[in-house]
Motif scaffolding. Structure first.
Motif, mmCIF file in Angstrom:
data_model
loop_
_atom_site.group_PDB
_atom_site.id
_atom_site.type_symbol
_atom_site.label_atom_id
_atom_site.label_comp_id
_atom_site.label_asym_id
_atom_site.label_seq_id
_atom_site.Cartn_x
_atom_site.Cartn_y
_atom_site.Cartn_z
ATOM 1 N N LEU A 152 0.815 -1.216 0.000
ATOM 2 C CA LEU A 152 0.000 0.000 0.000
ATOM 3 C C LEU A 152 0.847 1.264 0.000
ATOM 4 O O LEU A 152 0.422 2.305 -0.500
ATOM 5 C CB LEU A 152 -0.971 0.003 1.189
ATOM 6 N N THR A 153 2.030 1.192 0.594
ATOM 7 C CA THR A 153 2.894 2.371 0.593
ATOM 8 C C THR A 153 3.278 2.725 -0.851
ATOM 9 O O THR A 153 3.098 3.862 -1.298
ATOM 10 C CB THR A 153 4.143 2.122 1.465
ATOM 11 N N LEU A 154 3.757 1.742 -1.581
ATOM 12 C CA LEU A 154 4.121 1.984 -2.980
ATOM 13 C C LEU A 154 2.888 2.383 -3.791
ATOM 14 O O LEU A 154 2.916 3.354 -4.561
ATOM 15 C CB LEU A 154 4.771 0.718 -3.561
ATOM 16 N N ALA A 155 1.789 1.664 -3.612
ATOM 17 C CA ALA A 155 0.573 1.935 -4.388
ATOM 18 C C ALA A 155 0.068 3.358 -4.162
ATOM 19 O O ALA A 155 -0.258 4.073 -5.116
ATOM 20 C CB ALA A 155 -0.508 0.919 -4.011
ATOM 21 N N ARG A 156 0.015 3.776 -2.907
ATOM 22 C CA ARG A 156 -0.469 5.134 -2.599
ATOM 23 C C ARG A 156 0.389 6.194 -3.264
ATOM 24 O O ARG A 156 -0.107 7.128 -3.884
ATOM 25 C CB ARG A 156 -0.448 5.385 -1.083
ATOM 26 N N HIS A 157 1.695 6.038 -3.106
ATOM 27 C CA HIS A 157 2.587 7.089 -3.599
ATOM 28 C C HIS A 157 2.667 7.133 -5.126
ATOM 29 O O HIS A 157 2.938 8.186 -5.697
ATOM 30 C CB HIS A 157 3.974 6.955 -2.965
ATOM 31 N N CYS A 158 2.443 5.988 -5.761
ATOM 32 C CA CYS A 158 2.459 5.967 -7.232
ATOM 33 C C CYS A 158 1.154 6.496 -7.823
ATOM 34 O O CYS A 158 1.145 7.052 -8.918
ATOM 35 C CB CYS A 158 2.667 4.539 -7.737
ATOM 36 N N MET A 159 0.046 6.300 -7.117
ATOM 37 C CA MET A 159 -1.266 6.639 -7.679
ATOM 38 C C MET A 159 -1.738 8.026 -7.279
ATOM 39 O O MET A 159 -2.384 8.722 -8.071
ATOM 40 C CB MET A 159 -2.306 5.610 -7.216
ATOM 41 N N LEU A 160 -1.492 8.408 -6.054
ATOM 42 C CA LEU A 160 -2.094 9.644 -5.544
ATOM 43 C C LEU A 160 -1.177 10.847 -5.753
ATOM 44 O O LEU A 160 0.048 10.744 -5.626
ATOM 45 C CB LEU A 160 -2.441 9.486 -4.058
ATOM 46 N N ALA A 161 -1.810 11.966 -6.050
ATOM 47 C CA ALA A 161 -1.061 13.185 -6.369
ATOM 48 C C ALA A 161 -0.685 13.955 -5.109
ATOM 49 O O ALA A 161 -1.266 13.757 -4.036
ATOM 50 C CB ALA A 161 -1.904 14.066 -7.280
ATOM 51 N N LYS A 162 0.285 14.837 -5.279
ATOM 52 C CA LYS A 162 0.753 15.636 -4.139
ATOM 53 C C LYS A 162 -0.366 16.460 -3.500
ATOM 54 O O LYS A 162 -0.329 16.752 -2.306
ATOM 55 C CB LYS A 162 1.875 16.584 -4.582
ATOM 56 N N GLU A 163 -1.377 16.832 -4.285
ATOM 57 C CA GLU A 163 -2.435 17.672 -3.726
ATOM 58 C C GLU A 163 -3.182 16.969 -2.576
ATOM 59 O O GLU A 163 -3.709 17.634 -1.696
ATOM 60 C CB GLU A 163 -3.415 18.119 -4.811
ATOM 61 N N ASN A 164 -3.208 15.625 -2.601
ATOM 62 C CA ASN A 164 -3.851 14.907 -1.494
ATOM 63 C C ASN A 164 -3.127 15.192 -0.177
ATOM 64 O O ASN A 164 -3.751 15.464 0.851
ATOM 65 C CB ASN A 164 -3.833 13.398 -1.754
ATOM 66 N N ALA A 165 -1.795 15.133 -0.239
ATOM 67 C CA ALA A 165 -0.996 15.368 0.972
ATOM 68 C C ALA A 165 -0.960 16.846 1.330
ATOM 69 O O ALA A 165 -0.784 17.210 2.490
ATOM 70 C CB ALA A 165 0.416 14.825 0.775
ATOM 71 N N ALA A 166 -1.150 17.703 0.309
ATOM 72 C CA ALA A 166 -1.190 19.137 0.608
ATOM 73 C C ALA A 166 -2.473 19.449 1.386
ATOM 74 O O ALA A 166 -2.455 20.233 2.339
ATOM 75 C CB ALA A 166 -1.137 19.941 -0.691
ATOM 76 N N ARG A 167 -3.573 18.808 1.002
ATOM 77 C CA ARG A 167 -4.836 19.040 1.706
ATOM 78 C C ARG A 167 -4.859 18.347 3.059
ATOM 79 O O ARG A 167 -5.485 18.818 4.001
ATOM 80 C CB ARG A 167 -6.010 18.527 0.866
ATOM 81 N N TYR A 168 -4.241 17.167 3.123
ATOM 82 C CA TYR A 168 -4.256 16.372 4.360
ATOM 83 C C TYR A 168 -2.818 16.020 4.737
ATOM 84 O O TYR A 168 -2.372 14.893 4.521
ATOM 85 C CB TYR A 168 -5.081 15.091 4.160
ATOM 86 N N PRO A 169 -2.102 16.977 5.321
ATOM 87 C CA PRO A 169 -0.676 16.721 5.618
ATOM 88 C C PRO A 169 -0.477 15.555 6.591
ATOM 89 O O PRO A 169 0.635 15.039 6.716
ATOM 90 C CB PRO A 169 -0.192 18.053 6.208
ATOM 91 N N GLU A 170 -1.561 15.137 7.248
ATOM 92 C CA GLU A 170 -1.452 14.027 8.199
ATOM 93 C C GLU A 170 -1.276 12.673 7.506
ATOM 94 O O GLU A 170 -1.117 11.660 8.168
ATOM 95 C CB GLU A 170 -2.683 13.997 9.114
ATOM 96 N N ILE A 171 -1.306 12.623 6.158
ATOM 97 C CA ILE A 171 -1.163 11.325 5.487
ATOM 98 C C ILE A 171 0.251 11.076 4.988
ATOM 99 O O ILE A 171 0.487 10.125 4.242
ATOM 100 C CB ILE A 171 -2.167 11.158 4.321
ATOM 101 N N ILE A 172 1.198 11.901 5.405
ATOM 102 C CA ILE A 172 2.563 11.731 4.866
ATOM 103 C C ILE A 172 3.621 11.915 5.945
ATOM 104 O O ILE A 172 3.470 12.750 6.838
ATOM 105 C CB ILE A 172 2.806 12.733 3.708
ATOM 106 N N ASP A 173 4.664 11.106 5.855
ATOM 107 C CA ASP A 173 5.866 11.304 6.665
ATOM 108 C C ASP A 173 6.608 12.501 6.061
ATOM 109 O O ASP A 173 7.113 12.401 4.940
ATOM 110 C CB ASP A 173 6.727 10.039 6.589
ATOM 111 N N PRO A 174 6.683 13.624 6.796
ATOM 112 C CA PRO A 174 7.306 14.811 6.203
ATOM 113 C C PRO A 174 8.787 14.603 5.872
ATOM 114 O O PRO A 174 9.370 15.400 5.136
ATOM 115 C CB PRO A 174 7.113 15.895 7.273
ATOM 116 N N GLY A 175 9.368 13.542 6.375
ATOM 117 C CA GLY A 175 10.777 13.271 6.073
ATOM 118 C C GLY A 175 10.992 12.561 4.743
ATOM 119 O O GLY A 175 12.126 12.355 4.317
ATOM 120 N N LEU A 176 9.899 12.166 4.077
ATOM 121 C CA LEU A 176 10.039 11.471 2.788
ATOM 122 C C LEU A 176 10.498 12.452 1.713
ATOM 123 O O LEU A 176 10.066 13.595 1.681
ATOM 124 C CB LEU A 176 8.697 10.889 2.357
#
Lengths: 394, 394
Positions: A207-231
């Motif tokens: 799921l980690t690979l799948a999420r990052h390959c499929m979902l756009a940066k705008e998802n994490a921009a709207r919901y910063p709680e879905i990303i490790d900021p160190g990535l």
């Protein structure tokens, strides 16, 4: 980008680090059985006991995103199924357990995950165990623990542990897998008679690979709680989609729905197969972490030839396309269309096919086992498909 | 600041949200026994089975901080003890289990938590179970699951599930607690004969409040991975200390050491008490979430009078001072010096005291039980100490 994207994203299909840590602690696992067990907790020498742990992984993020975007808490329900089935189907690889017990552990950021969302997860456990009862698979809900811990958990963690007993004489050891066996795959797509919607085949691995390959940066921009900021920004949420987008390839499913598709259980079918074939089943593998290369850790001196796989489910094709993931890595991370493999003589296939059809599951001979010419103890896997031919060693 | 700081920090001593979610899902728990169980997994009518879940909570953050600040990975070892003991001591409240099994579930941000840190946790489980064997408490390590999931876990989550069986006739029900019983507290401070260092008494509850009251903002500035960025700056890490500071009140312990002090097990002592007193023990309570008010959920129509508690351990005094936490809330969140309470007739105290001393544990009559004049079914707790007199209803 590097060839091993999964590692860059802080996850590992090989889990070499975890295996190393276990070995250092003197806790290396037994590779003769797909799931580990001990002698019987009740002291009966004819039984074995197990205690198995697994969880929904970072699929929790997809459920959270979909709930936020649609305002519907139903998206949390699938996580209970993921946590339960990832345990149940692992356990069914060593045979037919008798009564089972499950305990659930939830870690949440109470600022973001409401009591109502929790309630969806918990009642989903109850609904699932009710459904499984009708297939004579009896799982007692034993409660669990919910921790409010926003300083450690960004959104949500849903884990479960399953306990049970199995008759020693019914145990299935992968040591019995032998050259000449066929490999029967059980498709992870379509819809079984006990499911309410089509399955994308994603299950709860990769799921980690799948999420990052499929979902756009705008998802994490709207919901910063879905990303490790160190990535690194180079690998984090580099896909083209919003969770609610519905690309034509997914035939009506949204990206979020496909990524959140709850893990299917094959336990009702495996129970029927074992009741008829017993020890004629030489081995069963659940293609979880490691995807189609999971076999490498099981059996002795086998060469697993997989040369007639199911068609690649469209979600995986999209992940590969937008993530620019190599085919070799795709097979190492994802199930690519079938999650359960049975190893047995070819003459038993027709019976399995019939029983599978009755439950709405496609079965197929996806390959066979040969002697590994390179080693008497280690295994290799060769996958040949429309994507190419790929060889794997441990 | 509001009076309920814990709630503002996204945690809850009352766990009303979780209880509500369980009730909504039809999974309300039984309050006649401190830990829940089902009929026997092996089908023996004279036994009961349990599957219990708990974890180290946000103490993981303290261990992480100390490892970062000192460069020593030993700080991760205590987390295995926290997860194991939080299960074990809950279970021992319903009596003496026979053989036990434990499964550990770890979620880590693999960017921050190394394989070597994992290895410390895992080998600590092995060391602990070895130690407990010498007290005839036998726990099988059944493996577990480690997930690399930095997008959901900021640093580290360490949970465990324990399975086992107990003879039905040996079960201790809190329904047997009655007016006239004394309350014996077992001190959570000092050093038992099976511990290597002094205990601060913090255990694994209230760590969210404790961390934020004691540790200064500079800790989170240096390690942003230890904080939910959505927390209000008014309540987050408002203390004066770095983790390595050694305030005089802690008598040589650093703040981090005191907050990371591994949860003590009382199982060796409880096993001895049960073997001599059996059902003369009317009830046992583990002061976990809810602290000294945990009793409210157990027993029927009791008024628990606690009027001779152990001295407040210095760590709790510091937390109260720097967090400006009300005394009433301190007793609701923390154990304040004793974690286990036994309810029984006064004539048995001398024996318990002797057995406790042999293991290096202080026992004390900290109060007694009266009839609750206000209700035949609900309970109340009254605490009188140097901090004042406080009354609690559920």
């Amino acid at each position: 980008m590097s060839t091993d994207k999964y590692q860059q994203l802080g996850a590992s299909a090989k889990k070499t680090g975890v295996h190393k840590a276990l070995a250092q602690a003197g806790l290396a696992s037994n590779h003769s059985y797909f799931a580990s067990f001990s002698d019987d907790i009740a002291g009966d020498p004819t039984y074995r006991s197990f205690l198995h742990a697994d969880g929904a992984g970072t699929k929790c993020i997809v459920a959270y995103l979909m709930a936020q975007e649609t305002g519907d808490l139903k998206w949390f329900r699938g996580l209970a199924q993921d946590a339960l089935v990832m345990n149940l189907d692992d356990i069914f690889c060593i045979g037919r357990p008798e009564r089972l017990q499950i305990s659930n552990t939830i870690g949440r950021n109470a600022r973001l995950i409401t009591d109502e969302a929790l309630s969806e997860i918990m009642s989903s456990y109850a609904e699932l165990t009710e459904m499984l009862k009708s297939y004579d698979i009896n799982i007692d809900l034993m409660g669990g623990e919910t921790a409010d811990c926003g300083d450690t958990v960004r959104t949500l963690v849903v884990d479960a542990v399953m306990a049970g007993r199995i008759k020693a004489e019914n145990l299935i050891s992968t040591d019995n897998v032998r050259p000449g066996d066929i490999i029967v795959g059980l498709a992870n797509t379509g819809r079984t008679v006990y499911e309410k919607s089509d399955n994308s085949s994603i299950a709860s691995n990769g799921l980690t690979l799948a999420r990052h390959c499929m979902l756009a940066k705008e998802n994490a921009a709207r919901y910063p709680e879905i990303i490790d900021p160190g990535l690194s920004s180079d690998v984090a949420y580099v896909g083209p989609f919003k969770a609610t987008d519905t690309p034509a390839e997914l035939a009506g499913m949204s990206v979020g729905e496909a990524l959140a598709s709850p893990t299917r259980t094959f336990a009702p079918l495996l129970a029927r197969i074992y009741s008829v074939l017993g020890q004629e089943v030489h081995g069963v593998i659940h293609n979880t972490g490691g995807g189609q290369t999971k076999n490498l850790r099981f059996g002795r001196g086998n060469h697993y030839i997989k040369n007639d796989l199911f068609p690649v489910p469209p979600l995986f094709s999209l992940i590969q396309k937008y993530g620019e993931v190599s085919s070799s890595e795709m097979y190492r991370v994802f199930n690519m269309g079938h999650r359960i493999e049975l190893f047995l003589e070819e003459r038993h296939f027709a019976l399995i096919d019939t029983m599978a059809k009755e439950l709405g599951i496609s079965a197929k001979i996806i390959g066979h086992v040969e002697k590994n010419s390179g080693s008497e103890t280690d295994n290799q896997v060769t996958i040949s498909s429309g994507l190419g031919t790929f060889n794997y060693l441990l």
